[in-house]
Design a protein around this motif. Sequence first.
Motif, PDB file in Angstrom:
ATOM      1  N   LEU A   1      -5.581  -3.810  -5.627  1.00 49.95           N
ATOM      2  CA  LEU A   1      -6.616  -3.439  -4.976  1.00 49.95           C
ATOM      3  C   LEU A   1      -6.442  -2.015  -4.493  1.00 49.95           C
ATOM      4  CD1 LEU A   1      -7.692  -6.443  -2.727  1.00 49.95           C
ATOM      5  CD2 LEU A   1      -9.015  -5.538  -4.504  1.00 49.95           C
ATOM      6  N   CYS A   2      -5.298  -1.750  -3.899  1.00 52.33           N
ATOM      7  CA  CYS A   2      -5.178  -0.191  -3.507  1.00 52.33           C
ATOM      8  C   CYS A   2      -5.266   0.620  -4.590  1.00 52.33           C
ATOM      9  CB  CYS A   2      -3.560  -0.277  -2.759  1.00 52.33           C
ATOM     10  SG  CYS A   2      -3.302   1.227  -2.229  1.00 52.33           S
TER      11      CYS A   2
ATOM     12  N   ILE B   1      -7.558  -7.251   3.908  1.00 51.52           N
ATOM     13  CA  ILE B   1      -7.759  -7.974   2.770  1.00 51.52           C
ATOM     14  C   ILE B   1      -6.136  -8.814   2.482  1.00 51.52           C
ATOM     15  CG2 ILE B   1      -8.465  -8.442   0.397  1.00 51.52           C
ATOM     16  CD1 ILE B   1     -10.295  -6.065   0.581  1.00 51.52           C
TER      17      ILE B   1
ATOM     18  N   VAL C   1      -8.123  -2.631   2.631  1.00 52.34           N
ATOM     19  CA  VAL C   1      -7.290  -3.204   1.705  1.00 52.34           C
ATOM     20  C   VAL C   1      -6.095  -3.939   2.506  1.00 52.34           C
ATOM     21  CG1 VAL C   1      -5.505  -2.800  -0.179  1.00 52.34           C
ATOM     22  CG2 VAL C   1      -7.752  -1.425  -0.285  1.00 52.34           C
ATOM     23  N   TRP C   2      -5.293  -3.470   3.328  1.00 50.56           N
ATOM     24  CA  TRP C   2      -4.432  -4.055   4.418  1.00 50.56           C
ATOM     25  C   TRP C   2      -4.949  -5.229   4.941  1.00 50.56           C
ATOM     26  CZ3 TRP C   2      -4.434  -5.129   9.351  1.00 50.56           C
ATOM     27  CH2 TRP C   2      -3.344  -5.704   9.929  1.00 50.56           C
TER      28      TRP C   2
ATOM     29  N   THR D   1      -2.596  -6.938  -3.664  1.00 52.02           N
ATOM     30  CA  THR D   1      -2.692  -5.858  -2.612  1.00 52.02           C
ATOM     31  C   THR D   1      -2.528  -4.332  -3.539  1.00 52.02           C
ATOM     32  OG1 THR D   1      -2.049  -7.119  -0.521  1.00 52.02           O
ATOM     33  CG2 THR D   1      -2.393  -4.703  -0.313  1.00 52.02           C
TER      34      THR D   1
ATOM     35  N   VAL E   1      -9.342   0.814  -5.737  1.00 55.86           N
ATOM     36  CA  VAL E   1      -9.954   1.359  -4.589  1.00 55.86           C
ATOM     37  C   VAL E   1      -9.887   2.878  -4.514  1.00 55.86           C
ATOM     38  CG1 VAL E   1     -10.496   1.545  -2.203  1.00 55.86           C
ATOM     39  CG2 VAL E   1     -10.288  -0.867  -3.091  1.00 55.86           C
ATOM     40  N   ASN E   2      -8.633   3.164  -4.596  1.00 53.01           N
ATOM     41  CA  ASN E   2      -8.447   4.780  -4.419  1.00 53.01           C
ATOM     42  C   ASN E   2      -8.798   5.355  -5.687  1.00 53.01           C
ATOM     43  OD1 ASN E   2      -6.552   5.517  -1.867  1.00 53.01           O
ATOM     44  ND2 ASN E   2      -6.217   3.532  -2.414  1.00 53.01           N
TER      45      ASN E   2
ATOM     46  N   ILE F   1       0.859  -1.066   0.065  1.00 51.25           N
ATOM     47  CA  ILE F   1      -0.095   0.116  -0.043  1.00 51.25           C
ATOM     48  C   ILE F   1       0.891   1.290   0.075  1.00 51.25           C
ATOM     49  CG2 ILE F   1      -1.574   1.408   1.303  1.00 51.25           C
ATOM     50  CD1 ILE F   1      -2.722  -1.251   2.394  1.00 51.25           C
TER      51      ILE F   1
ATOM     52  N   LYS G   1      -9.983   3.319   3.446  1.00 48.27           N
ATOM     53  CA  LYS G   1     -10.049   2.513   2.476  1.00 48.27           C
ATOM     54  C   LYS G   1      -8.663   1.877   2.493  1.00 48.27           C
ATOM     55  CE  LYS G   1     -10.159   6.331  -0.092  1.00 48.27           C
ATOM     56  NZ  LYS G   1     -10.450   7.015  -1.394  1.00 48.27           N
ATOM     57  N   ASN G   2      -7.535   2.472   2.621  1.00 42.81           N
ATOM     58  CA  ASN G   2      -6.166   1.510   2.822  1.00 42.81           C
ATOM     59  C   ASN G   2      -6.131   0.719   3.960  1.00 42.81           C
ATOM     60  OD1 ASN G   2      -5.298   2.590   0.611  1.00 42.81           O
ATOM     61  ND2 ASN G   2      -3.709   4.042   1.582  1.00 42.81           N
TER      62      ASN G   2
END
Length: 399
Positions: A389-390, A361, A358-359, A386, A393-394, A334, A354-355
């Motif tokens: 996803l990061c 997950i 993700v972490w 990861t 999502v962002n 991340i 959000k982060n």
Amino acid sequence: MDSAQTTHQTGSQTTSSHYALLWAGAAVSIAEILTGTYLAPLGWERGLLAIVIGHMIGGVLFFLVGYIGATQRKSAMETVKGSFGFQGGMLFALLNVVQLVGWTAIMIYDGALAVNGIWAIGQAAWCGVIGALIVLWLWMGNRFFGKINALAVAGLFMLTLILSFKLFKLGAGDVAATKDVAAAMSFGAAVELAVIMPLSWLPLVSDYTRNAQKPLQATLVSTVSYGVMSAWMYAIGLGMALYTQTSDFAQMLLQLGLGVTGLLLIVLATVTTTFLDAYSAGVSGVSLWQKLPEKGLAIGITLICTIAAMLFPMDDITEFLYFLGSVFAPMAAIQIVDFFILKNTGIKQRFNVKNLIVWAIGFCLYRYWLAHPLDIGNTLPVIIVTMLLCFLVNVFTKK
């Protein structure tokens, strides 16, 4: 964990040669040699391959995270807060304290196990002796023992040279695998054990690279110095286990003809380097509990770790190492996306929800793949997933 942890360079920038020595010394550690012994079920060639692959993966993360702190002139925990928020970053400060406490207990246990091979008065008694010496060191301060620490690190480095020569001469690589193992190890699990030691430095590396005169050069030198020396320590442990057919470190030294001299040096190195783990745990702990005195907290942690080393077996630390991987691999992923791709360089909120999600997950994915091991280990696929996803999502939730 070793001598890099308390080398404070506040107020002045340091050269690349300093980082080369600092991180090479950090890798010369009993813990790294012992971790290398765990790879013995693979045999020499596959064990070495796992060591190289694992250190390459861990080294890339070590470099990228260290470079973030070097360019921003921020400590490791400050860069973490940039990705997870001011309050969210405290989670990783707490987990870093847990890591340092774990290393303190493990090093006391290993030191007592080794010295009990010289004078068998009982491992619990030796845990008490080593713990008391560390407390004395903390109370007196590192400056008083600085020369002793330098001699211990130099002596341990000389011991690794002797071990390397003896193993090369004896042909440990011709031995297929150890007999003193409970179960076979998969190649992916071995790669993961090689990745984890560089990963364990991620919450600390920027504390030192932030002071570099030349950030890129210093971070690269640090990465190469640590990676090469760490892989060497792993290879020594692997070779010792293969040749001696045992995972008992004291017996390994005795079979290789080093005897009392080698064991006494190991004990001295254990006391000097475990002091650094305990001290760093105290420093990190004060960032969480600011009203506690730094020295008092470090001494309290040492006493608790000494009791734990007396009461609990710590011969196999693989689960502890895997825990470190599951925490710090997705954290690093991340940070890398945040800094290099999304260009987020400052602390903008208390919690970056959000982060943090993700972490979590990434953490769960790592634990899942521990039960369903991959040939390349867990860290690389966790990092890739990861990071993806990061980014998604962002980007897709950006206002």
